[in-house]
Design a protein around this motif. Structure first.
Motif, PDB file in Angstrom:
ATOM      1  N   ILE A  95      37.360 -10.953  11.391  1.00  9.80           N
ATOM      2  CA  ILE A  95      36.183 -10.238  10.879  1.00  9.80           C
ATOM      3  C   ILE A  95      35.010 -11.198  10.957  1.00  9.80           C
ATOM      4  N   LEU A  96      33.982 -10.857  11.735  1.00  9.58           N
ATOM      5  CA  LEU A  96      32.868 -11.770  11.974  1.00  9.58           C
ATOM      6  C   LEU A  96      31.706 -11.500  11.023  1.00  9.58           C
ATOM      7  N   ASP A  97      31.268 -12.548  10.348  1.00  9.03           N
ATOM      8  CA  ASP A  97      30.106 -12.464   9.456  1.00  9.03           C
ATOM      9  C   ASP A  97      28.834 -12.261  10.284  1.00  9.03           C
ATOM     10  N   PRO A  98      27.847 -11.536   9.774  1.00  8.51           N
ATOM     11  CA  PRO A  98      26.589 -11.324  10.513  1.00  8.51           C
ATOM     12  C   PRO A  98      25.864 -12.626  10.854  1.00  8.51           C
ATOM     13  N   ALA A  99      26.134 -13.712  10.115  1.00  5.02           N
ATOM     14  CA  ALA A  99      25.451 -14.986  10.381  1.00  5.02           C
ATOM     15  C   ALA A  99      25.934 -15.641  11.665  1.00  5.02           C
ATOM     16  N   ILE A 100      26.876 -15.007  12.362  1.00  4.62           N
ATOM     17  CA  ILE A 100      27.435 -15.582  13.577  1.00  4.62           C
ATOM     18  C   ILE A 100      26.352 -15.883  14.614  1.00  4.62           C
ATOM     19  N   SER A 101      25.293 -15.069  14.620  1.00  6.30           N
ATOM     20  CA  SER A 101      24.226 -15.261  15.601  1.00  6.30           C
ATOM     21  C   SER A 101      23.390 -16.503  15.290  1.00  6.30           C
ATOM     22  N   GLY A 102      23.363 -16.926  14.021  1.00  7.61           N
ATOM     23  CA  GLY A 102      22.627 -18.130  13.668  1.00  7.61           C
ATOM     24  C   GLY A 102      23.415 -19.394  13.914  1.00  7.61           C
ATOM     25  N   GLU A 103      24.716 -19.271  14.081  1.00  4.70           N
ATOM     26  CA  GLU A 103      25.563 -20.437  14.332  1.00  4.70           C
ATOM     27  C   GLU A 103      25.775 -20.658  15.825  1.00  4.70           C
ATOM     28  N   PHE A 104      26.187 -19.619  16.545  1.00  3.36           N
ATOM     29  CA  PHE A 104      26.556 -19.788  17.952  1.00  3.36           C
ATOM     30  C   PHE A 104      25.379 -19.468  18.864  1.00  3.36           C
ATOM     31  N   ILE A 105      24.292 -20.218  18.667  1.00  2.00           N
ATOM     32  CA  ILE A 105      23.115 -20.004  19.521  1.00  2.00           C
ATOM     33  C   ILE A 105      23.371 -20.518  20.939  1.00  2.00           C
ATOM     34  N   TYR A 149      21.244  -7.935   9.465  1.00  2.00           N
ATOM     35  CA  TYR A 149      20.172  -8.728   8.865  1.00  2.00           C
ATOM     36  C   TYR A 149      20.637  -9.476   7.607  1.00  2.00           C
ATOM     37  N   PHE A 150      21.836  -9.197   7.147  1.00  2.00           N
ATOM     38  CA  PHE A 150      22.311  -9.806   5.896  1.00  2.00           C
ATOM     39  C   PHE A 150      22.345 -11.338   5.958  1.00  2.00           C
ATOM     40  N   ALA A 151      22.310 -11.907   7.144  1.00  2.00           N
ATOM     41  CA  ALA A 151      22.420 -13.363   7.283  1.00  2.00           C
ATOM     42  C   ALA A 151      21.169 -14.087   6.790  1.00  2.00           C
ATOM     43  N   ILE A 152      20.029 -13.387   6.690  1.00  2.00           N
ATOM     44  CA  ILE A 152      18.806 -14.013   6.194  1.00  2.00           C
ATOM     45  C   ILE A 152      18.560 -13.581   4.755  1.00  2.00           C
ATOM     46  N   GLU A 153      17.757 -14.335   4.012  1.00  2.00           N
ATOM     47  CA  GLU A 153      17.662 -14.125   2.572  1.00  2.00           C
ATOM     48  C   GLU A 153      17.117 -12.755   2.182  1.00  2.00           C
ATOM     49  N   ASP A 154      16.262 -12.159   3.020  1.00  2.00           N
ATOM     50  CA  ASP A 154      15.727 -10.828   2.704  1.00  2.00           C
ATOM     51  C   ASP A 154      16.463  -9.720   3.433  1.00  2.00           C
ATOM     52  N   GLY A 155      17.625 -10.074   4.018  1.00  2.00           N
ATOM     53  CA  GLY A 155      18.352  -9.095   4.820  1.00  2.00           C
ATOM     54  C   GLY A 155      18.779  -7.869   4.027  1.00  2.00           C
ATOM     55  N   ILE A 156      19.152  -8.078   2.764  1.00  2.00           N
ATOM     56  CA  ILE A 156      19.583  -6.949   1.943  1.00  2.00           C
ATOM     57  C   ILE A 156      18.424  -5.981   1.682  1.00  2.00           C
ATOM     58  N   LEU A 157      17.207  -6.511   1.606  1.00  2.00           N
ATOM     59  CA  LEU A 157      16.039  -5.656   1.377  1.00  2.00           C
ATOM     60  C   LEU A 157      15.743  -4.834   2.622  1.00  2.00           C
ATOM     61  N   ILE A 180      27.913 -24.297   8.367  1.00  2.00           N
ATOM     62  CA  ILE A 180      27.189 -24.120   9.630  1.00  2.00           C
ATOM     63  C   ILE A 180      27.146 -25.491  10.305  1.00  2.00           C
ATOM     64  N   THR A 181      27.494 -25.556  11.563  1.00  2.00           N
ATOM     65  CA  THR A 181      27.585 -26.867  12.217  1.00  2.00           C
ATOM     66  C   THR A 181      26.228 -27.389  12.663  1.00  2.00           C
ATOM     67  N   ILE A 182      25.266 -26.491  12.854  1.00  2.00           N
ATOM     68  CA  ILE A 182      23.938 -26.922  13.289  1.00  2.00           C
ATOM     69  C   ILE A 182      23.056 -27.024  12.051  1.00  2.00           C
ATOM     70  N   SER A 183      22.799 -28.252  11.591  1.00  2.00           N
ATOM     71  CA  SER A 183      22.010 -28.431  10.376  1.00  2.00           C
ATOM     72  C   SER A 183      20.528 -28.232  10.674  1.00  2.00           C
ATOM     73  N   GLY A 184      19.790 -27.781   9.642  1.00  2.00           N
ATOM     74  CA  GLY A 184      18.350 -27.589   9.822  1.00  2.00           C
ATOM     75  C   GLY A 184      18.040 -26.411  10.724  1.00  2.00           C
ATOM     76  N   ASN A 185      16.905 -26.491  11.392  1.00  2.00           N
ATOM     77  CA  ASN A 185      16.473 -25.456  12.346  1.00  2.00           C
ATOM     78  C   ASN A 185      16.459 -24.057  11.733  1.00  2.00           C
ATOM     79  N   TYR A 186      15.941 -23.959  10.515  1.00  2.00           N
ATOM     80  CA  TYR A 186      15.950 -22.685   9.800  1.00  2.00           C
ATOM     81  C   TYR A 186      15.213 -21.588  10.569  1.00  2.00           C
ATOM     82  N   ILE A 187      14.015 -21.890  11.048  1.00  2.00           N
ATOM     83  CA  ILE A 187      13.210 -20.884  11.740  1.00  2.00           C
ATOM     84  C   ILE A 187      13.911 -20.413  13.017  1.00  2.00           C
ATOM     85  N   MET A 188      14.487 -21.377  13.760  1.00  2.00           N
ATOM     86  CA  MET A 188      15.186 -21.022  14.994  1.00  2.00           C
ATOM     87  C   MET A 188      16.380 -20.123  14.706  1.00  2.00           C
TER      88      MET A 188
END
Length: 609
Positions: free
Chosen positions: A80-90, A239-247, A302-310
């Motif tokens: 089961i893949l979390d929505p944040a997968i796109s922010g990790e495996f860029i 969108y749940f992977a970002i802080e306002d995703g639930i909104l 998350i293996t890639i530290s920082g790079n929040y905007i990216m």
């Protein structure tokens, strides 16, 4: 909850990085000051210690081997893949190939966790629409839930009673698949692993562990074909992977002036946000959406530290692409089908209660730490103030070694003390070197004296034999060797002075008995005349040191009396200067010099008699 954090004591260097960042003071230095130790019941599994440890001494429970054992056992596995997968495996260009990589790892099905997020969003919206003046803490974050249940228990009843995403996703997956399966939720959060302890999900892999799984099986994107999620796909849940995703997913107004929900995120702000909710909710009158991290894309695993905007950009791009590819009609049918599926959630009051510390005790601790209460706190101990730190020491969740100021002050004192000791030691070494130099000179002088004495004894016209307590020769002069005859002379050429020879092999038994008597009696002087090689000699034996040394003097009876007196005078004159020096160093050299002195005096006494 059960802590997922572990410490490798062999790697810990006591740098205090983990202690400083822990938001609930679940780490402290050990009493031996060799490593940090975890106070397990205080831990909320936030993973900040793991993220900040420069020595990789902080670990979390490993799930890789469990999953691999299931794969090897041919278990039917569901990822089961979390929505944040796109922010990790860029580094993966197409999510459809990524799904194929998951399948190649040994998973039979790959489920989109965003669909469970869509159902949760519907439930969230229902609570918002039916709100009757009660305000909630909206949180998909297990860390926030853990914190509230332990440290902000007054807000437990305001936690929205909905499951977190891994719980809901695992629950739904078992509805999709009507056969025995093992579910593995893959996400960015260490705290997610806690749910597998209660069978809501069979196991949880972090993104970091998934990368290690790919490496283990040598799986890369380049060899993959396109593949799609099984059964259902998410929509707004991506969108749940970002802080306002639930909104976004609940279609909430994000204008802060009109919004019903205020969002706050970050490990440095979440406690203040919860405090404001408890203290000022009747003034603010809005729901709070709180994340520990700045959204799941900044989770500790998350293996890639920082790079929040990216990362946020990647999530937005991924979500837009998924919206374009989505069969909206099919999605709505699935939502309607599972809309009434619910997973009951209850929260426990696990309040961590600590005793209140009297003001006087806090002041005593500050005084012990040499801290002025008016000092501004450096916060290197992890506490907001020195008084809070002193109170924590009294409560047993901290110790004095965690104070940098106290440590530095103590180390300065220790350095001064060690320097003083070093100065004293250096002075002692110099003094000892002088003493050793003097002793060395005296030993050299003693050796010279001994050589001179030996030379003198060799010249005396009488046989001299010194025997030790083992009936072995310590010294004999040339005159004595000549008296014994040719065989002794040959031995003397090999062993100068016959040193070490057993007297029983050299002397007549009557002479041996005389020597043994002298060794075993304090006043054991004996004399007798004896015929050796057809010549008469007078033999005198005297004890020098009880059971240790005896001396035998053999005089030729035929020697005229006048010659005897001359010999005694010659011996006295030759020995006198040497004897003075022997007496001077006898004290520092011990028995060695004293024995020499006694031997010389005894030789003189014998001749005088």
């Amino acid at each position: 909850m059960k802590t997922q954090i572990q410490i490798d004591y062999s790697k810990c260097i006591m740098c205090y990085a983990c202690i400083k960042v822990c938001p609930v003071h679940a780490l402290r230095s050990s009493t031996q000051e060799t490593h940090v130790e975890l106070i397990e019941d205080r831990c909320i599994n936030c993973g900040s210690c793991y993220s900040h440890c420069p020595q990789n001494a902080i670990l979390y429970r490993d799930s890789i081997e469990t999953v691999i054992s299931w794969i090897n056992d041919k278990q039917k596995l569901v990822a089961i893949l979390d929505p944040a997968i796109s922010g990790e495996f860029i580094d993966v260009n197409d999510y459809k190939k990524f799904i194929s990589m998951i399948r190649q790892s040994g998973f039979h099905y790959v489920i989109d966790g965003a669909f469970a997020a869509d159902l949760l969003a519907n439930n969230y919206k229902k609570f918002l629409d039916e709100n009757k003046g009660k305000y909630y803490l909206f949180t998909l974050c297990p860390i926030i839930q853990n914190y509230v249940q332990k440290y902000a228990t007054k807000a437990i009843n305001n936690l929205l009673p909905l499951p977190i995403l891994p719980e809901m996703a695992s629950f739904l997956t078992k509805k999709f698949i009507n056969e025995p399966i093992k579910t593995v939720y893959i996400g960015p959060c260490i705290a997610y692993k806690d749910i597998s302890e209660f069978d809501k999900s069979d196991e949880v892999l972090t993104f970091e562990e998934l990368r290690k799984l790919f490496e283990r099986f040598e799986i890369t994107e380049i060899e993959q074909e396109f593949s799609s999620f099984d059964f259902v796909e998410g929509k707004w849940g991506n969108y749940f992977a970002i802080e306002d995703g639930i909104l976004i997913a609940t279609n909430q107004e994000q204008n802060i002036l009109n919004a019903n929900v205020i969002s706050s995120s970050g490990e440095n702000l979440f406690k203040d946000a919860i405090s404001d909710f408890l203290n000022y909710i009747e003034i603010i009158k809005k729901h709070f959406n709180i994340y520990y991290c700045n959204g799941c894309i900044m989770g500790p695993a998350i293996t890639i530290s920082g790079n929040y905007i990216m990362k946020k950009y990647q999530v937005l791009q991924y979500s837009q692409k998924r919206l374009k590819d989505l069969d909206d009609e099919s999605w709505q049918e699935n939502i309607n089908h599972y809309l009434n599926e619910s997973l009951p959630v209850t929260f426990k009051n696990m309040e961590i209660k600590l005793p209140q510390i009297p003001r006087k005790q806090i002041e005593d601790i500050l005084n012990y730490l040499q801290i002025n209460p008016s000092f501004r706190s450096c916060k290197n101990c992890g506490f907001d103030s020195c008084e809070e730190f002193a109170s924590a020491i009294a409560q047993g969740i901290a110790n004095s070694e965690m104070c940098i100021y106290y440590n530095i002050a103590n180390k300065i004192k220790l350095i001064k003390k060690l320097n003083l000791q070093l100065e004293k030691l250096n002075a002692k070494i110099v003094d000892e070197e002088e003493k050793n130099k003097k002793i060395k000179e005296e030993l050299q002088l003693h050796a010279l004296i001994i050589e001179n004495i030996k030379e003198l004894l060799h010249k005396i016209p009488a046989g001299i034999l010194v025997v030790n307590g083992e009936n072995k020769v310590e010294y004999s002069n040339e005159f004595f060797v000549k008296i014994l005859g040719e065989e002794a002379i040959e031995i003397n050429e090999i062993i100068p002075g016959l040193r070490g020879s057993q007297i029983e092999k050299l002397l007549d038994i009557s002479l041996v008995n005389m020597i043994e008597y002298a060794l075993t009696h304090q006043e054991g002087e004996t004399q007798k005349d004896i015929l050796i090689n057809d010549k008469w000699f007078n033999v005198s034996v005297y004890p020098i040191k009880y059971r240790s040394l005896a001396i035998m003097l053999i005089k030729d009876i035929s020697l005229p009396e006048v010659n005897k007196a001359e010999v005694v005078d010659e011996i006295k004159k030759a020995i006198q200067t040497e004897l003075d020096m022997v007496q001077q160093i006898a004290f520092s050299l011990g028995e060695g010099a004293s024995d020499v002195e006694r031997i010389l005096n005894k030789v003189i006494q014998i001749y005088e008699k």
